[in-house]
Every structure is written in structure tokens, then in C-alpha cells.
Scaffold this active site. Sequence first.
Site, short mmCIF file in Angstrom:
data_model
loop_
_atom_site.label_atom_id
_atom_site.label_comp_id
_atom_site.label_asym_id
_atom_site.label_seq_id
_atom_site.Cartn_x
_atom_site.Cartn_y
_atom_site.Cartn_z
N ASP A 84 1.43 93.62 -34.92
CA ASP A 84 2.72 93.89 -33.99
C ASP A 84 2.58 93.52 -32.03
O ASP A 84 1.74 93.97 -32.02
CB ASP A 84 2.55 94.89 -34.19
N ASN A 111 6.57 82.21 -31.97
CA ASN A 111 8.06 82.44 -32.16
C ASN A 111 8.69 83.95 -32.79
O ASN A 111 9.87 84.04 -32.32
CB ASN A 111 8.14 81.71 -33.64
N SER A 142 15.38 80.52 -26.04
CA SER A 142 16.65 79.88 -27.10
C SER A 142 17.58 79.36 -25.75
O SER A 142 17.21 79.06 -24.78
CB SER A 142 16.98 81.33 -26.99
N TYR A 147 17.69 90.18 -23.67
CA TYR A 147 17.20 88.97 -25.14
C TYR A 147 17.48 88.13 -24.12
O TYR A 147 15.98 86.74 -23.39
CB TYR A 147 18.21 88.99 -25.93
N LYS A 163 13.77 85.52 -22.98
CA LYS A 163 13.67 84.02 -23.29
C LYS A 163 14.02 82.85 -21.48
O LYS A 163 13.58 81.99 -21.37
CB LYS A 163 15.23 84.33 -23.88
#
Length: 273
Positions: A76, A103, A156, A169, A173
Site C-alpha cells: 500500500d 505503475n 500520463s 492527478y 503526474k
Amino acid sequence: MTQSTMKLPTNALLDAMASKTRHVFITGASRGIGEATARLLADKNVHMTLAARSYNRLLGVCMDVGVEKSHAVKLDLVEEQSIDDAITTAESKFGPIDVLICNAGIHEDTPLSDVSAQGRARFRRVIEVNLVGTYFLAQLASLHMRPGGRIIFIGSVLSRVGAPQVNAYAASKHALMGLTRSMALELAPRNIRVNSVNPTWVDTDMARAAINRRAEKTGESVSDVAAKYIGRQPIRRMVKPLEVASYIEFLMGPGGDAITGQGIDISCGMVSP
Ligand SMILES: NC(=O)c1ccc[n+]([C@@H]2O[C@H](COP(=O)([O-])OP(=O)(O)OC[C@H]3O[C@@H](n4cnc5c(N)ncnc54)[C@H](OP(=O)(O)O)[C@@H]3O)[C@@H](O)[C@H]2O)c1
């Protein structure tokens, strides 16, 4: 025109990489891109540590790729102890990690207008998983990594451009590109390469959940939302998990030896600034 007989340059390091069984550690191997990567590497000369929170799913993947060449490790990324334990367990099973594939990631809505306690917690969670825990894991894996090693982050298109509603997010990234560039410089003297693979929409649970959430919020149909997202791309389709896995495999190999500090966009033609 005469056909060239020139061969790619080779050296002892590349030969050694090709001949020895390499230890590949994949985070987020319980499904999606991570699972596709584990399956693609199943018949290669590798040992694999497959890590995620869903232990039973990982065991299923291990059974399929071969229990003699893989093992499952519960990880985790929001818990430092879990990160430390995963690396210790992996190294004691298959030795130092040769290829780390960072990943695992989460994608949650974090709109600017959400100033609630839950909104702040969501923002922190995305940064913790996608950036902080990922970095701590890469740090530990790099300690014993041998020359020829590879660290591959899965970024991404949002490592390159912004998008509304997903501030955490996109920030996480973009930050992975900073890590990629800095770690590549720090690890180049040890002959370790660090790169980031940056896909657009990939056909996985993550993409489906994001599209469903948007449809729920806007009242549009799921297919309309998907068509709108995909319609922004010159190549109007989702990327397949195997296409990302294939590029990861390329970076692991001799063809990836002169590439470091780069973000490789698998973006269906979306051009980064
Ligand atoms: N799908 C897309 O459209 C897309 C596009 C661009 C980039 N990406 C990136 O590609 C990577 C893989 O995404 P995917 O599409 O394969 O997503 P996915 O199907 O949702 O898989 C995510 C993986 O991350 C693991 N994970 C989530 N939280 C974790 C945590 N706290 N600790 C450890 N593992 C955790 C999950 O396993 P458990 O739940 O078992 O822990 C799962 O194996 C992500 O970094 C994502 O941001 C995806």
C-alpha cells in the site's frame, strides 16, 4: 542501394543484461497496465515481484505467469512500512531489483471548488499514492540496483498538459516528470536509466471509472463522454494496456540503453507543449 549490415553497438553490460535473469518489480500488477506488463513478460528471462493491495488478485496473476518466476507482495503506497517491507521481501526472494516499474496509481476528481475536508483528503491521497509513495519505493529500489538497471514511471498525458477537475492527478503526474529528469541525472553515473511512459486514455478499470464518474456528474451518457474524450485525439481510440506494456518492455531492453530522463508519450497523437 546496398543493405546495411551495421549492428547496434553492444558492450559487456548489454550482453550481461541479456543473459542474466533480471528481477522486475511491478507496482499495480493486480489489474490494468501492470497486469498486462506481467503477462507480457511471462515468457521472458525475468523474475517478477508483483505488488498491489489486492493480494488474491496478485496470486491469480502469479499462477498464470508462473509461480517459479513470480511472487506476490502486498503493497500500500500510502504506508511507509508497507513500502519498506515490500522492497525487503522482494530483494530477499529474487535479489536486487533490476527493473522497477512504478505503475500503480489512482485517479480521483479533485475540482478546485471542493474545499471540503473530504476534498482535501482526496487531494492528499492522490499525491501520496501517485507521487510520494512512488518516490519512496523508487528510492529504496535504487539503493541496490546494479548497472543496467531501469526505473520506469507510468505518467500520463496529464504529465504534459492540464485538465479541469483532476488537479491532484495532473499535479502528481507532472511531478513524475520532474522525478524522471532529476533521478536520471543522479543515476546516470551508475548506468541506471530512468524514464516515464505517458499514455492517453488506456482501456482499463481506471479509465472506465473516470468516464462513468463524468457521465454521472454531467448527466451525459457514458458513450457520449467517452466519444468526447477520444474525439480530442488525432487517433480516435483508447490505448490498449498491451501497447503500454510493449513500450515498457522496449525500455527494459538494449534499445532503451541510450534513453534516460525522457517522457515517452503514447498519446494517440496528442502533442505536448
Ligand atoms: N487508464 C488510463 O486511462 C491511464 C491513462 C494514463 C495513465 N494511466 C496510469 O497508468 C497506471 C496504471 O493505471 P491503470 O489504468 O492500469 O489503472 P487500474 O486498472 O485502476 O490499476 C491501478 C493499479 O494500481 C494499484 N493501486 C492503487 N492504489 C494503490 C496503493 N495505494 N498502493 C499500491 N497499489 C495501488 C491497484 O491495485 P490495488 O487496488 O489492488 O491496490 C491496481 O493494480 C496509473 O499510474 C495511471 O495513472 C492510466
